[in-house]
Design a protein around this motif. Sequence first.
Motif, PDB file in Angstrom:
ATOM      1  N   GLY A   1       0.788  -1.224   0.000  1.00 47.62           N
ATOM      2  CA  GLY A   1       0.000   0.000   0.000  1.00 47.62           C
ATOM      3  C   GLY A   1       0.817   1.269   0.000  1.00 47.62           C
ATOM      4  N   VAL A   2       2.155   1.132   0.002  1.00 52.26           N
ATOM      5  CA  VAL A   2       3.034   2.310  -0.002  1.00 52.26           C
ATOM      6  C   VAL A   2       3.232   2.704  -1.464  1.00 52.26           C
ATOM      7  N   HIS A   3       2.367   3.593  -1.945  1.00 52.53           N
ATOM      8  CA  HIS A   3       2.310   3.895  -3.374  1.00 52.53           C
ATOM      9  C   HIS A   3       3.276   4.992  -3.788  1.00 52.53           C
ATOM     10  N   ARG A   4       3.913   5.645  -2.793  1.00 54.15           N
ATOM     11  CA  ARG A   4       4.751   6.802  -3.105  1.00 54.15           C
ATOM     12  C   ARG A   4       5.892   6.850  -2.103  1.00 54.15           C
ATOM     13  N   MET A   5       7.079   7.213  -2.593  1.00 56.77           N
ATOM     14  CA  MET A   5       8.274   7.287  -1.754  1.00 56.77           C
ATOM     15  C   MET A   5       9.075   8.525  -2.135  1.00 56.77           C
ATOM     16  N   VAL A   6       9.764   9.098  -1.150  1.00 62.18           N
ATOM     17  CA  VAL A   6      10.738  10.148  -1.410  1.00 62.18           C
ATOM     18  C   VAL A   6      12.091   9.604  -0.989  1.00 62.18           C
ATOM     19  N   THR A   7      12.977   9.414  -1.956  1.00 63.15           N
ATOM     20  CA  THR A   7      14.318   8.916  -1.647  1.00 63.15           C
ATOM     21  C   THR A   7      15.255  10.112  -1.506  1.00 63.15           C
ATOM     22  N   ILE A   8      16.067  10.100  -0.461  1.00 66.24           N
ATOM     23  CA  ILE A   8      16.820  11.275  -0.035  1.00 66.24           C
ATOM     24  C   ILE A   8      18.299  11.117  -0.361  1.00 66.24           C
ATOM     25  N   CYS A   9      18.847  12.125  -1.027  1.00 71.13           N
ATOM     26  CA  CYS A   9      20.280  12.195  -1.298  1.00 71.13           C
ATOM     27  C   CYS A   9      20.951  12.959  -0.163  1.00 71.13           C
ATOM     28  N   THR A  10      21.956  12.371   0.467  1.00 74.87           N
ATOM     29  CA  THR A  10      22.605  12.981   1.633  1.00 74.87           C
ATOM     30  C   THR A  10      23.961  13.606   1.325  1.00 74.87           C
ATOM     31  N   ARG A  11      24.471  13.389   0.129  1.00 77.56           N
ATOM     32  CA  ARG A  11      25.712  14.011  -0.341  1.00 77.56           C
ATOM     33  C   ARG A  11      25.462  14.432  -1.784  1.00 77.56           C
ATOM     34  N   LEU A  12      25.653  15.698  -2.082  1.00 75.99           N
ATOM     35  CA  LEU A  12      25.253  16.206  -3.391  1.00 75.99           C
ATOM     36  C   LEU A  12      25.987  15.526  -4.536  1.00 75.99           C
ATOM     37  N   ARG A  13      27.178  14.999  -4.296  1.00 76.53           N
ATOM     38  CA  ARG A  13      27.888  14.305  -5.379  1.00 76.53           C
ATOM     39  C   ARG A  13      27.165  13.022  -5.797  1.00 76.53           C
ATOM     40  N   ASN A  14      26.255  12.535  -4.940  1.00 75.34           N
ATOM     41  CA  ASN A  14      25.487  11.332  -5.274  1.00 75.34           C
ATOM     42  C   ASN A  14      24.144  11.654  -5.926  1.00 75.34           C
ATOM     43  N   GLU A  15      23.868  12.932  -6.152  1.00 74.46           N
ATOM     44  CA  GLU A  15      22.557  13.323  -6.697  1.00 74.46           C
ATOM     45  C   GLU A  15      22.218  12.636  -8.015  1.00 74.46           C
TER      46      GLU A  15
ATOM     47  N   ALA B   1      13.360   6.313 -12.732  1.00 78.65           N
ATOM     48  CA  ALA B   1      13.089   4.949 -13.192  1.00 78.65           C
ATOM     49  C   ALA B   1      11.788   4.367 -12.659  1.00 78.65           C
ATOM     50  N   HIS B   2      11.206   5.001 -11.638  1.00 73.87           N
ATOM     51  CA  HIS B   2      10.050   4.392 -10.979  1.00 73.87           C
ATOM     52  C   HIS B   2       8.921   5.394 -10.796  1.00 73.87           C
ATOM     53  N   ASP B   3       7.740   5.024 -11.240  1.00 75.91           N
ATOM     54  CA  ASP B   3       6.558   5.823 -10.955  1.00 75.91           C
ATOM     55  C   ASP B   3       6.349   5.889  -9.449  1.00 75.91           C
ATOM     56  N   GLY B   4       5.962   7.048  -8.965  1.00 75.33           N
ATOM     57  CA  GLY B   4       5.665   7.181  -7.539  1.00 75.33           C
ATOM     58  C   GLY B   4       6.876   7.369  -6.663  1.00 75.33           C
ATOM     59  N   VAL B   5       8.076   7.405  -7.251  1.00 75.05           N
ATOM     60  CA  VAL B   5       9.296   7.661  -6.478  1.00 75.05           C
ATOM     61  C   VAL B   5       9.792   9.058  -6.824  1.00 75.05           C
ATOM     62  N   PHE B   6       9.939   9.884  -5.794  1.00 73.62           N
ATOM     63  CA  PHE B   6      10.428  11.251  -5.926  1.00 73.62           C
ATOM     64  C   PHE B   6      11.736  11.365  -5.150  1.00 73.62           C
ATOM     65  N   TYR B   7      12.391  12.529  -5.239  1.00 70.16           N
ATOM     66  CA  TYR B   7      13.649  12.630  -4.518  1.00 70.16           C
ATOM     67  C   TYR B   7      13.892  14.034  -4.001  1.00 70.16           C
ATOM     68  N   ALA B   8      14.798  14.107  -3.041  1.00 69.81           N
ATOM     69  CA  ALA B   8      15.273  15.364  -2.470  1.00 69.81           C
ATOM     70  C   ALA B   8      16.780  15.233  -2.313  1.00 69.81           C
ATOM     71  N   ALA B   9      17.446  16.382  -2.156  1.00 68.43           N
ATOM     72  CA  ALA B   9      18.900  16.331  -2.022  1.00 68.43           C
ATOM     73  C   ALA B   9      19.400  17.457  -1.140  1.00 68.43           C
ATOM     74  N   GLY B  10      20.470  17.145  -0.425  1.00 68.24           N
ATOM     75  CA  GLY B  10      21.125  18.111   0.436  1.00 68.24           C
ATOM     76  C   GLY B  10      22.374  17.481   1.014  1.00 68.24           C
ATOM     77  N   THR B  11      22.982  18.194   1.947  1.00 70.01           N
ATOM     78  CA  THR B  11      24.169  17.682   2.635  1.00 70.01           C
ATOM     79  C   THR B  11      23.797  17.335   4.063  1.00 70.01           C
ATOM     80  N   HIS B  12      23.910  16.074   4.405  1.00 70.12           N
ATOM     81  CA  HIS B  12      23.591  15.607   5.757  1.00 70.12           C
ATOM     82  C   HIS B  12      24.523  16.294   6.757  1.00 70.12           C
ATOM     83  N   PRO B  13      24.007  16.696   7.916  1.00 72.16           N
ATOM     84  CA  PRO B  13      24.873  17.408   8.868  1.00 72.16           C
ATOM     85  C   PRO B  13      26.100  16.621   9.313  1.00 72.16           C
ATOM     86  N   MET B  14      26.000  15.296   9.375  1.00 74.93           N
ATOM     87  CA  MET B  14      27.152  14.517   9.784  1.00 74.93           C
ATOM     88  C   MET B  14      28.249  14.506   8.724  1.00 74.93           C
TER      89      MET B  14
END
Length: 277
Positions: A40-54, A63-76
């Motif tokens: 039933g999990v029809h939508r996901m946001v996958t998170i980029c934690t290092r911009l070089r991996n964007e 590649a996948h319907d219902g998968v979105f993304y965000a990006a930034g630099t993780h504080p650690m």
Amino acid sequence: MTEPTPPHDAPRITDSHCHLDFPDFAGETGQIVARARAAGVHRMVTICTRLRNEPQVRAIAEAHDGVFYAAGTHPMSAAEEPMATVDELVALARHPKFVGIGETGLDYHYTADSAEVQQTSLRIHIAAARETGLPLIIHARDADEDMARILTEEHRAGAYSCVMHCFSSGAGLARAALDLGFYLSMSGIAAFPKSGDLRAIFAAAPVDRILLETDAPYLAPPPHRGRRNEPAYTAHTAKAGAEVFGMTLADFAAQTERNFERLFSRAARASSLAGAA
């Protein structure tokens, strides 16, 4: 790539924060997304934690319907990665599947020595969220006072939207975030047997400011605790959340869907267009 549709009796749920590019899922992304949909999990946001991996994270979303993304630099990672710029984040945000800025934030648990760098990075991400109109995605650990102060200072300088991802901080930070109109996201931690104090913090929050997430591959909720987490398990956290708020699972899932779509409006529009196609 179109994935299987969820069964009719499963409430529709969004995993608002996972990490599908992490090595834990290597070679299995298609199966992971398919299992999520089956639960039933029809939508996901996958998170980029290092911009070089964007680019890799973007490719998964594409590649996948219902998968979105965000990006930034993780504080650690803030002290070991190149400092992001507002222009860089704004440029990334032009992609139609890019729906949030982050994760960013403050983490003094293991990396307190980079507090100043983390704070600088955080303010850059806030500026990008303000400029793009996309929600800020915050990671906070052992930094409640500084986090509340910076979020409040910056909000006074110019409004922006925000979710406190995987919220597990104190009641004071929860109140500060809610007072600013922000959202709190429930992860598998909220379903742990010894998380009664955290569940009480959520119970005191307005239910229209609650999101669901896994933070997969980490923090699997019971009955999978101690094993690799994956987006399908958002369904278990949803059940725990429904109990916290005294709601049926169907009603709680529907409420968190409305909450997600209010905050992540770009993902909501894209989902609506896909459904009409």
